[in-house]
Design an enzyme around this catalytic site. Structure first.
Site, PDB file in Angstrom:
ATOM      1  NE  ARG A   1     -67.892 169.207 130.331  1.00  0.00           N
ATOM      2  CZ  ARG A   1     -68.613 169.900 131.235  1.00  0.00           C
ATOM      3  NH1 ARG A   1     -69.925 169.882 131.189  1.00  0.00           N
ATOM      4  NH2 ARG A   1     -68.013 170.584 132.172  1.00  0.00           N
TER       5      ARG A   1
ATOM      6  CG  ASP B   1     -68.294 173.641 135.962  1.00  0.00           C
ATOM      7  OD1 ASP B   1     -69.273 174.405 136.113  1.00  0.00           O
ATOM      8  OD2 ASP B   1     -68.414 172.484 135.553  1.00  0.00           O
TER       9      ASP B   1
END
Length: 624
Positions: A196, A494
Site C-alpha cells: 500500500r 491505524d
C-alpha cells in the site's frame, strides 16, 4: 527534473535509494505537478460544497473523465477493457495488513514483522506504507529495506523467519492444539505480497524537488517498491501488486493510472502488468466507482471496503450540514445506514461486466480483533469476528482483511468452507444513479449518542495521536475506562481510527449534538447538547486517566513528551471553527518535536494557514 534528498539519507540507505531507484523517481517526478493540481481541485470542491451547503452528487453522464477518453456513461456501462485477474490474486480469502518494520528498530528486530506476515497463512499480505506505518525518523525507508531483504531471501531474514516460525507454532499449539506451520521455508512462498503506497494527500519526508516542494509520497512509494522488488517477484512467479488509498475521484484514479503506465514504461513492462486494488474509503469515491474502475483499466483488479476511513469521509463531507450528526462510533457497523449502502454499491460495481465480460474482486473490510485477553473476552470477540466474516462472505466478498497474523487461521475457515476461489461475477442488481442512491450514501439511522461514547472517541483519539508521535502508526488500543479489564480486548488501530474520532467530536461540538442518554455525575440529561464546556471537562478527565495509566497502556516515556502534544492537537482540531480535513496533517507536522510550546506554534500556524488560504502545510518542516 532534479530531486533533492535529505542530508545523509542516500549514504544511510544506499541499498534502498539505489541509483536505479533514483532514476525511476526522476522519471516519475514530472507527474507530481498534476498531483498538486488534483489536490487543489479537491480542496476547492470541499470549500465550494461547504459554502453552498451542497451535498456530493453523481457526475454528468455526458462528461468526459479527466485524464481519459471515456465518458461517464461509457464507464458506467462497462464500455472499457479491464484487465484479467492474475492467478496469484484469484484466491485472496484472507489478506493481512501491517508494516514491514517497527519504530526505531534495527533490521533484525524490524524484519520480524515480515516473517510473521509471510508465515501467517494469509493468502495475501498488504505491507502498509501508509496508515499503519509510522513516519518517525526513517521508518518509511526501513519498511522498504526490510521488504527487499525478505523478498530476496537474505540470510538474516531466513534466520529470523526460522525462529519466528517456532514462536508462531508454540502459540498455535496452545490456542488451537496444533501447529499452523509445517515447513517454514515452503510457507514463506505461500502468501502474495501487496504494497500500500501513501495517498495523494501526503508528501514524502526525505525527498523533494530541488529548490521546490516535497515529492509526492505516492510517487516515492510506487517507484521504490517496484524497482527494488519487481524482478525478484517475477522470478518467484508473483506479480507487482499495489493497494491505492484515499482516492476521491475518477480524475485522481486516472492520475494513478498515468503513474502506473509511466512506471511500467520505465521498467520495460507491458501495459497492465502492474495490478492495483483500490481502497474505497471516501464518500465522493462512492459516487464514481465505475468511473474509477474504468480510469484504472487495465491495472484494476478490485475494491476493498475500509470501514473507518469511510466514516471519516462522510463526517467530513457533511461538516457543513447541522442536521448530520453521527452516533457513537461503536454503533456504526457495516450494517448501519450509510455503511450498508456504501458496501452494496461496491459489490454491485465489481460485478458489472466490462466490454470483455470481465468482473473485478471485492475484498471485505478489516477485522481489528486480536486473540489476546481473558478466556471469556477472547471467546466472545472471536465469535464476533467469525460472524462478521460470515456476513461478508454471504454478501458477496471474495475475502477480507485481518490486522494481526493470529487472526488468519481463525477467520480463513469461513472461506475455506465456502470453497470457491472468489465471488467475481455473482449477480447483483445493476448500479443506479438516482436521488435515493445519493441519499443512501449518507443515510443516518437512530442510534445512541452518549457520554461514554464521547469518552471512547476522546480517549482513543489522544492515545492514537500519542502512539503515532512515538512511531506506532499501528497500535493496540482501547478506551481508558477498560484498562486492566482483560474481558475487553485491545483492537489493532491505524490512522483511520484517529481521523474518525476527531471528526465526530468536531461534529458533536460545532453542531451542538443532542445526547440520547444522561449522566448523573456530570449533571447531563437526555437531550442536553454536547457543548465545548462539556468537551473540555471530558478532556481533563480522560487525559488524567492516561497520565495515571500503566506503561502497558500509555508508555511512561511519552507522558511528558508526546502525550501532551497529542492532547494539544486533539483540542485544537476539535475547537477549530474551520474543520481540518486530516488529523494526520497535524501529527506529521509534529513528528520529532519534543517541546509542547514548539508543537503549539506549529498547530496554530497550520490552522491559521488553512483558515485563511485553504492550504494544508504538508511538507517536512525539519527537512534540513
Amino acid at each position: 527534473m532534479a530531486l533533492e534528498y535529505r542530508s545523509g539519507i542516500l549514504a544511510q540507505y544506499p541499498d534502498v535509494l539505489t541509483i536505479e531507484v533514483q532514476r525511476a523517481l526522476e522519471a516519475l517526478a514530472p507527474l507530481d505537478a498534476r498531483r498538486r493540481e488534483l489536490m487543489a481541485e479537491r480542496a476547492a470542491r470541499r470549500q465550494e460544497r461547504a459554502r453552498k451547503r451542497e451535498p456530493i452528487g453523481f457526475l454528468d453522464p455526458a462528461a468526459t473523465i479527466p485524464g481519459t477518453a471515456l465518458t461517464v456513461a461509457e464507464a458506467r456501462a462497462g464500455h472499457f477493457d479491464g484487465g484479467e485477474i492474475p492467478a496469484d490474486l484469484r484466491r485472496q480469502w484472507i489478506q493481512g495488513t501491517g508494516p514491514a518494520t517497527r519504530p526505531r528498530a534495527d533490521v533484525r528486530a524490524g524484519i520480524r514483522n515480515v516473517a510473521y506476515a509471510l508465515l501467517s497463512g494469509a493468502d495475501g499480505w498488504m505491507f502498509d506504507g501508509e496508515d499503519a506505518l509510522g513516519q518517525v525518523e526513517t521508518m518509511s525507508l526501513d519498511n522498504h529495506r526490510n521488504l527487499k531483504l525478505a523478498l530476496g531471501r537474505d540470510s538474516l531474514f531466513l534466520d529470523v523467519a526460522e525462529g519466528v516460525a517456532g514462536e508462531m507454532n508454540a502459540w498455535a499449539q496452545g490456542f488451537f492444539g496444533r501447529p499452523i506451520i509445517q515447513d517454514w521455508r515452503t510457507q514463506l512462498d505461500f502468501t502474495t505480497v501487496l504494497y500500500r503506497a501513501r495517498g495523494l494527500h501526503l508528501d514524502d519526508r526525505h525527498i523533494r524537488h530541488a529548490g521546490g516542494p516535497a515529492l509526492s509520497a505516492s510517487i516515492a512509494d510506487l517507484a521504490t517498491f517496484a524497482v527494488n522488488n519487481a524482478a525478484t517477484l517475477r522470478l518467484a512467479g508473483h506479480g507487482l501488486v499495489y493497494y491505492l488509498p484515499k482516492i476521491q475521484t475518477a480524475a485522481e484514479a486516472a492520475w494513478w493510472n498515468s503513474l502506473l503506465l509511466a512506471l511500467e514504461a520505465h521498467l520495460g513492462l507491458a501495459s497492465g502488468t502492474v495490478k492495483a486494488y483500490v481502497l474505497v474509503e471516501q464518500l465522493e469515491q462512492c459516487f464514481q466507482l465505475m468511473e474509477i474502475r474504468a480510469a484504472l483499466a487495465p491495472h484494476f483488479v478490485g475494491f476493498n471496503t475500509g470501514r473507518w476511513d469511510y466514516i471519516n469521509s462522510v463526517s467530513d463531507a457533511r461538516a457543513w450540514d447541522p442536521a448530520f450528526l453521527n452516533p457513537n462510533i461503536d454503533t456504526i457497523t457495516m450494517t448501519y445506514g450509510y455503511m450498508r449502502n456504501y458496501e452494496d454499491r461496491v459489490r454491485r460495481a465489481v460485478n458489472t461486466p466490462d466490454r470483455l465480460g470481465r468482473f473485478a474482486l471485492w475484498q471485505g473490510g478489516m477485522e481489528p480483533n486480536i486473540p489476546v485477553g481473558s478466556e471469556v473476552g477472547v471467546a466472545a470477540s472471536m465469535r464476533r469476528a467469525v460472524a462478521g466474516a460470515e456476513r461478508e462472505q454471504r454478501e458477496g466478498a471474495s475475502g477480507k482483511w485481518v490486522a494481526h497474523w493470529k487472526m488468519v487461521h481463525i477467520v480463513r475457515p469461513v472461506w475455506e468452507k465456502a470453497g470457491e476461489d472468489n465471488q467475481a461475477g455473482r449477480p447483483f442488481p445493476a448500479l443506479t444513479y438516482g436521488p435515493e442512491d445519493a441519499a443512501g450514501l449518507t443515510l443516518l439511522e437512530p442510534a445512541p449518542r452518549t457520554i461514554p461514547g464521547a469518552r471512547d472517541l476522546l480517549s482513543v483519539a489522544i492515545q492514537y495521536g500519542n502512539a503515532f508521535l512515538q512511531g506506532f502508526q499501528a497500535a493496540a488500543l482501547k478506551p481508558a475506562d477498560h484498562f486492566g479489564n482483560d474481558d475487553v480486548l485491545y483492537l489493532m488501530e491505524d490512522m483511520a481510527t484517529g481521523e474518525i474520532r476527531l471528526s465526530i467530536l468536531w461534529e458533536w461540538i460545532h453542531k451542538q449534538a443532542p445526547l440520547t442518554d444522561g449522566d448523573e455525575v456530570l449533571g447531563v440529561r437526555p437531550g442536553d447538547r454536547f457543548t465545548p464546556a462539556l468537551f473540555n471537562r471530558l478532556l481533563e478527565e480522560e487525559y488524567a486517566k492516561l497520565l495515571a495509566a500503566r506503561s502497558k497502556d500509555v508508555h511512561d516515556d511519552s507522558k511528558a513528551t508526546t502525550l501532551p502534544i497529542a492532547r494539544a492537537i486533539a483540542w485544537a482540531y476539535v475547537q477549530s471553527e474551520v474543520k481540518p480535513p486530516w488529523y494526520v496533517d497535524l501529527l506529521n507536522l509534529n513528528l520529532g518535536v519534543e517541546r509542547l510550546e514548539a508543537a503549539q506554534g506549529r498547530i496554530a500556524r497550520f490552522l491559521e494557514t488553512f483558515r485563511t488560504t485553504g492550504e494544508r502545510i504538508t511538507e517536512n518542516l525539519d527537512f534540513a
